[in-house]
Write a protein that holds these residues in place. Sequence first.
Motif: not given
Length: 128
Positions: A8-18, A23-24, A31-35, A77-79
Amino acid sequence: MVHPCLACGACCAYFRVAFHWSEAESFLGGSVPEALTTKLDPHRLAMRGTEARPVRCVALQGEVGVQASCGIYPQRPSVCREVAPSWEFGEVSPQCDKARLAHGLAPLSPQDWIDPSGAGLPPLPRSA
């Protein structure tokens, strides 16, 4: 059993991940890579690629609806951890359904968890 999200992967190509900037920050246990992030405001970061349309998270690998995975899955990220696929835990996920429909994919059903390959295989035993 192949997890339905891996096709799938649809959520990764639809929602803003804020998410909160902490978390960075590794010194705070993030643990989220800041780069891979961009600043939204003084309190929030977003995964690059999700802050504007068309959306596609920089960490998404593969093709939506065919084969997809998160390149930073253990560090996501947590979201991202909070979005449950429809029926994985016995109930509909409006977020999952909305993202799948936006990409022309049918919403997941309970059957997707019983026979995710579509090969007519018997369901996995509850102990699996």
